[in-house]
Design a protein around this motif. Structure first.
Motif, PDB file in Angstrom:
ATOM      1  N   ILE A  14    -107.428  17.553  37.273  1.00 52.25           N
ATOM      2  CA  ILE A  14    -106.891  16.650  38.301  1.00 52.25           C
ATOM      3  C   ILE A  14    -105.412  16.949  38.523  1.00 52.25           C
ATOM      4  N   ASP A  15    -104.674  17.092  37.436  1.00 46.60           N
ATOM      5  CA  ASP A  15    -103.239  17.336  37.509  1.00 46.60           C
ATOM      6  C   ASP A  15    -102.936  18.661  38.189  1.00 46.60           C
ATOM      7  N   LEU A  16    -103.698  19.675  37.886  1.00 45.43           N
ATOM      8  CA  LEU A  16    -103.491  21.007  38.439  1.00 45.43           C
ATOM      9  C   LEU A  16    -103.635  21.022  39.954  1.00 45.43           C
ATOM     10  N   GLU A  17    -104.598  20.294  40.444  1.00 44.47           N
ATOM     11  CA  GLU A  17    -104.835  20.290  41.882  1.00 44.47           C
ATOM     12  C   GLU A  17    -103.673  19.648  42.639  1.00 44.47           C
ATOM     13  N   GLY A  18    -103.088  18.631  42.048  1.00 45.29           N
ATOM     14  CA  GLY A  18    -101.951  17.979  42.690  1.00 45.29           C
ATOM     15  C   GLY A  18    -102.316  17.053  43.834  1.00 45.29           C
ATOM     16  N   LEU A  19    -103.589  16.716  43.959  1.00 44.91           N
ATOM     17  CA  LEU A  19    -104.062  15.808  45.007  1.00 44.91           C
ATOM     18  C   LEU A  19    -104.892  14.704  44.376  1.00 44.91           C
ATOM     19  N   GLY A  20    -105.068  13.649  45.108  1.00 41.56           N
ATOM     20  CA  GLY A  20    -105.966  12.600  44.644  1.00 41.56           C
ATOM     21  C   GLY A  20    -105.331  11.657  43.644  1.00 41.56           C
ATOM     22  N   PRO A  21    -106.139  11.091  42.764  1.00 44.06           N
ATOM     23  CA  PRO A  21    -105.715  10.002  41.887  1.00 44.06           C
ATOM     24  C   PRO A  21    -104.977  10.455  40.618  1.00 44.06           C
ATOM     25  N   ILE A  22    -103.932  11.252  40.795  1.00 40.28           N
ATOM     26  CA  ILE A  22    -103.219  11.794  39.638  1.00 40.28           C
ATOM     27  C   ILE A  22    -102.519  10.691  38.845  1.00 40.28           C
ATOM     28  N   GLU A  23    -101.783   9.851  39.527  1.00 42.53           N
ATOM     29  CA  GLU A  23    -101.028   8.801  38.820  1.00 42.53           C
ATOM     30  C   GLU A  23    -101.960   7.822  38.128  1.00 42.53           C
ATOM     31  N   GLU A  24    -103.062   7.500  38.760  1.00 38.26           N
ATOM     32  CA  GLU A  24    -104.038   6.604  38.141  1.00 38.26           C
ATOM     33  C   GLU A  24    -104.666   7.255  36.912  1.00 38.26           C
ATOM     34  N   ALA A  25    -104.944   8.546  37.001  1.00 40.90           N
ATOM     35  CA  ALA A  25    -105.486   9.272  35.849  1.00 40.90           C
ATOM     36  C   ALA A  25    -104.473   9.308  34.715  1.00 40.90           C
ATOM     37  N   ARG A  26    -103.216   9.571  35.049  1.00 34.66           N
ATOM     38  CA  ARG A  26    -102.161   9.630  34.031  1.00 34.66           C
ATOM     39  C   ARG A  26    -102.005   8.269  33.330  1.00 34.66           C
ATOM     40  N   GLU A  66    -111.260   6.547  47.287  1.00 31.52           N
ATOM     41  CA  GLU A  66    -110.444   6.704  48.489  1.00 31.52           C
ATOM     42  C   GLU A  66    -110.230   8.179  48.802  1.00 31.52           C
ATOM     43  N   HIS A  67    -109.922   8.952  47.775  1.00 34.78           N
ATOM     44  CA  HIS A  67    -109.720  10.391  47.981  1.00 34.78           C
ATOM     45  C   HIS A  67    -111.011  11.069  48.425  1.00 34.78           C
ATOM     46  N   LEU A  68    -112.114  10.708  47.798  1.00 34.98           N
ATOM     47  CA  LEU A  68    -113.396  11.285  48.191  1.00 34.98           C
ATOM     48  C   LEU A  68    -113.753  10.892  49.620  1.00 34.98           C
ATOM     49  N   GLY A  69    -113.433   9.662  49.982  1.00 35.20           N
ATOM     50  CA  GLY A  69    -113.739   9.181  51.333  1.00 35.20           C
ATOM     51  C   GLY A  69    -112.930   9.875  52.416  1.00 35.20           C
TER      52      GLY A  69
END
Length: 116
Positions: A62-74, A110-113
């Motif tokens: 997730i972090d590598l991609e730099g898109l989507g729910p990074i902060e939520e994952a962190r 949200e990102h998937l949508g």
């Protein structure tokens, strides 16, 4: 011709689901440790290390991609990692974990949508 985003959508969905599975497993290690389910500290440490490694690998995707729910994952990873420092179950830890897990799921949806 329009681009088919299906493979990207499916890859993201798989990454997010694998991350959730890993975080759930890592959180369960703490739960089992607090219940006294491990015969000794070495076993608990082995289980913690294995779960930590898997979660970190999934988070890295997730972090590598730099898109989507990074902060939520962190935030979810930070919560789980703080569990490892506690010898007994902290008050409210599962409520906090559940809130952060829910925030990740909502951000991932949200990102998937956003995929056409």
């Amino acid at each position: 011709m329009a681009q088919d985003w299906t493979p990207i959508y499916l890859a993201h969905r798989t990454t997010y689901a694998a991350f959730l599975t890993a975080t759930d497993a890592e959180a369960r290690v703490s739960w089992h440790r607090w219940r006294g389910d491990y015969a000794d500290k070495e076993w608990a440490l082995t289980e913690t290390d294995a779960a930590y490694t898997r979660t970190q690998a999934e988070f890295n995707m997730i972090d590598l991609e730099g898109l989507g729910p990074i902060e939520e994952a962190r935030a979810l990873v930070t919560c789980i990692r703080s569990m490892h420092a506690e010898d007994t179950e902290p008050d409210g830890v599962w409520e906090r974990y559940t809130q952060l897990r829910t925030a990740f799921v909502e951000a991932a949806r949200e990102h998937l949508g956003a995929h056409p």
